[in-house]
Scaffold this motif. Structure first.
Motif, PDB file in Angstrom:
ATOM      1  N   ARG A  68       0.811  -1.220   0.000  1.00 12.84           N
ATOM      2  CA  ARG A  68       0.000   0.000   0.000  1.00 12.84           C
ATOM      3  C   ARG A  68       0.844   1.269   0.000  1.00 12.84           C
ATOM      4  O   ARG A  68       0.505   2.242  -0.679  1.00 12.84           O
ATOM      5  CB  ARG A  68      -0.971   0.008   1.185  1.00 12.84           C
ATOM      6  N   ASN A  69       1.937   1.287   0.750  1.00 13.15           N
ATOM      7  CA  ASN A  69       2.746   2.507   0.796  1.00 13.15           C
ATOM      8  C   ASN A  69       3.308   2.856  -0.580  1.00 13.15           C
ATOM      9  O   ASN A  69       3.397   4.023  -0.942  1.00 13.15           O
ATOM     10  CB  ASN A  69       3.862   2.399   1.840  1.00 13.15           C
ATOM     11  N   HIS A  72       0.370   4.220  -2.684  1.00  7.38           N
ATOM     12  CA  HIS A  72       0.015   5.555  -2.191  1.00  7.38           C
ATOM     13  C   HIS A  72       1.006   6.609  -2.711  1.00  7.38           C
ATOM     14  O   HIS A  72       0.596   7.666  -3.215  1.00  7.38           O
ATOM     15  CB  HIS A  72      -0.012   5.553  -0.672  1.00  7.38           C
ATOM     16  N   LYS A  73       2.303   6.314  -2.614  1.00  8.08           N
ATOM     17  CA  LYS A  73       3.323   7.261  -3.091  1.00  8.08           C
ATOM     18  C   LYS A  73       3.223   7.464  -4.600  1.00  8.08           C
ATOM     19  O   LYS A  73       3.417   8.578  -5.098  1.00  8.08           O
ATOM     20  CB  LYS A  73       4.712   6.763  -2.709  1.00  8.08           C
ATOM     21  N   GLU A  76       0.306   9.778  -5.247  1.00  8.27           N
ATOM     22  CA  GLU A  76       0.714  11.141  -4.875  1.00  8.27           C
ATOM     23  C   GLU A  76       1.613  11.761  -5.937  1.00  8.27           C
ATOM     24  O   GLU A  76       1.439  12.932  -6.305  1.00  8.27           O
ATOM     25  CB  GLU A  76       1.450  11.121  -3.533  1.00  8.27           C
ATOM     26  N   CYS A 121      -5.024  -0.794  -5.004  1.00  3.43           N
ATOM     27  CA  CYS A 121      -5.081   0.235  -6.051  1.00  3.43           C
ATOM     28  C   CYS A 121      -6.464   0.879  -6.123  1.00  3.43           C
ATOM     29  O   CYS A 121      -6.582   2.096  -6.263  1.00  3.43           O
ATOM     30  CB  CYS A 121      -4.694  -0.368  -7.397  1.00  3.43           C
ATOM     31  N   GLU A 124      -6.996   3.108  -2.928  1.00  7.90           N
ATOM     32  CA  GLU A 124      -6.162   4.309  -2.969  1.00  7.90           C
ATOM     33  C   GLU A 124      -6.692   5.301  -4.003  1.00  7.90           C
ATOM     34  O   GLU A 124      -6.683   6.511  -3.778  1.00  7.90           O
ATOM     35  CB  GLU A 124      -4.699   3.956  -3.238  1.00  7.90           C
ATOM     36  N   LYS A 127      -9.796   6.975  -2.511  1.00  4.97           N
ATOM     37  CA  LYS A 127      -9.414   8.008  -1.543  1.00  4.97           C
ATOM     38  C   LYS A 127      -9.001   9.298  -2.255  1.00  4.97           C
ATOM     39  O   LYS A 127      -9.337  10.407  -1.820  1.00  4.97           O
ATOM     40  CB  LYS A 127      -8.257   7.525  -0.668  1.00  4.97           C
ATOM     41  N   GLN A 128      -8.264   9.158  -3.369  1.00  6.48           N
ATOM     42  CA  GLN A 128      -7.830  10.347  -4.110  1.00  6.48           C
ATOM     43  C   GLN A 128      -9.013  11.047  -4.755  1.00  6.48           C
ATOM     44  O   GLN A 128      -9.099  12.283  -4.737  1.00  6.48           O
ATOM     45  CB  GLN A 128      -6.783   9.963  -5.159  1.00  6.48           C
ATOM     46  N   LYS A 131     -10.691  12.937  -2.053  1.00  6.41           N
ATOM     47  CA  LYS A 131      -9.858  14.082  -1.659  1.00  6.41           C
ATOM     48  C   LYS A 131     -10.022  15.232  -2.641  1.00  6.41           C
ATOM     49  O   LYS A 131     -10.084  16.403  -2.252  1.00  6.41           O
ATOM     50  CB  LYS A 131      -8.399  13.644  -1.577  1.00  6.41           C
TER      51      LYS A 131
END
Length: 197
Positions: A68-69, A72-73, A76, A121, A124, A127-128, A131
Motif C-alpha cells: 500500500r505505501n 500511495h506514493k 501522490e 489500487c 487508494e 481516496k484520491q 480528496k
C-alpha cells in the motif's frame, strides 16, 4: 468509435509495461490521455515511441501493487505531475504455471498480486477521488477465468473470481458516491464442464 471523453484525463495503469497493460497505455496515449504507468519493470526501449513523451504525456514508476505505501506514493506522485487523478486501471496480475497444485507459494503470490493488488489500487484511487471531490472511474482487468472455471489454473481462476466479486460489492458502495467501478474479462472462452453421467 471515439473516446473524446478520455482526452486530457489522467489515468493510472498498473502492469502497464507489457501485455494487456501496455496495449491499454498505448491506446490511452493515442486518444490524448495522460498516463501514469506502474510496473515492476520499465517498458521496453521503444515500446511507447511515437505515442507519448515521458514526463509530459506519461510517467513510469516502479511499484509493487501489493504494498500500500508504494501505491500511495505512486498516486501522490501522479497527482503532483498531472494535477489530479481521473481513473485507475488495476491491471497487474500473475498467472504462474500451476502444474503442481500443491505449491502454496504460487497460490499466495496470485492472491497477493491479483486480489490484494487490486484492492489496494482501487481503494487508494477512491481516496484520491474523494480528496479531490471529483468523480472517478476504476476499470479492473479480471479474466474469463473469473467468470467460469477452466483447466490447469485453479489459483488464478480463484483470484479472478475474487476480483469480480470485489468489483460488484464496491460498485454498490461507490457508485452512489460518484465513482464508477467495472471489470473487463479478456481471455479465451474456457471449456465448460458437463456431467456425462
Amino acid at each position: 468509435m471515439t473516446f473524446n471523453s478520455l482526452r486530457d484525463q489522467v489515468i493510472a495503469v498498473t502492469g502497464g509495461s507489457s501485455g494487456i497493460g501496455l496495449s491499454i497505455v498505448k491506446k490511452l496515449l493515442i486518444i490524448g490521455a495522460k498516463v501514469a504507468i506502474a510496473d515492476l519493470n520499465a517498458p521496453a526501449a521503444g515500446a511507447i515511441d511515437g505515442v507519448g513523451k515521458l514526463d509530459a504525456d506519461f510517467t513510469y514508476t516502479k511499484v509493487d501493487v501489493s504494498q500500500r505505501n508504494e501505491v500511495h506514493k505512486w498516486i501522490e506522485s501522479t497527482v503532483q505531475t498531472f494535477g489530479r487523478l481521473d481513473g485507475m486501471v488495476p491491471n497487474a496480475g500473475v498467472c504462474p504455471d500451476e502444474e503442481n497444485y500443491y505449491d502454496d507459494d504460487r497460490i499466495q503470490l496470485q492472491l497477493k498480486v491479483n486480489v490484494m493488488g487490486v484492492w489496494i489500487c482501487a481503494t487508494e484511487a477512491f481516496k484520491q477521488f474523494k480528496k479531490q471531490n471529483t468523480p472517478g472511474s476504476i476499470v479492473i482487468t479480471a479474466s474469463s477465468q473469473g467468470l467460469r472455471g477452466g483447466p490447469s489454473n485453479p489459483g488464478y481462476a480463484a483470484s479472478k473470481h475474487a476480483v469480480v466479486g470485489m468489483m460488484k460489492s464496491l460498485a454498490v458502495d461507490w457508485t452512489p458516491q460518484g465513482v464508477r467501478i467495472n471489470a473487463v474479462a479478456p481471455g479465451e472462452k474456457p471449456p465448460m464442464f458437463t456431467d456425462r453421467g
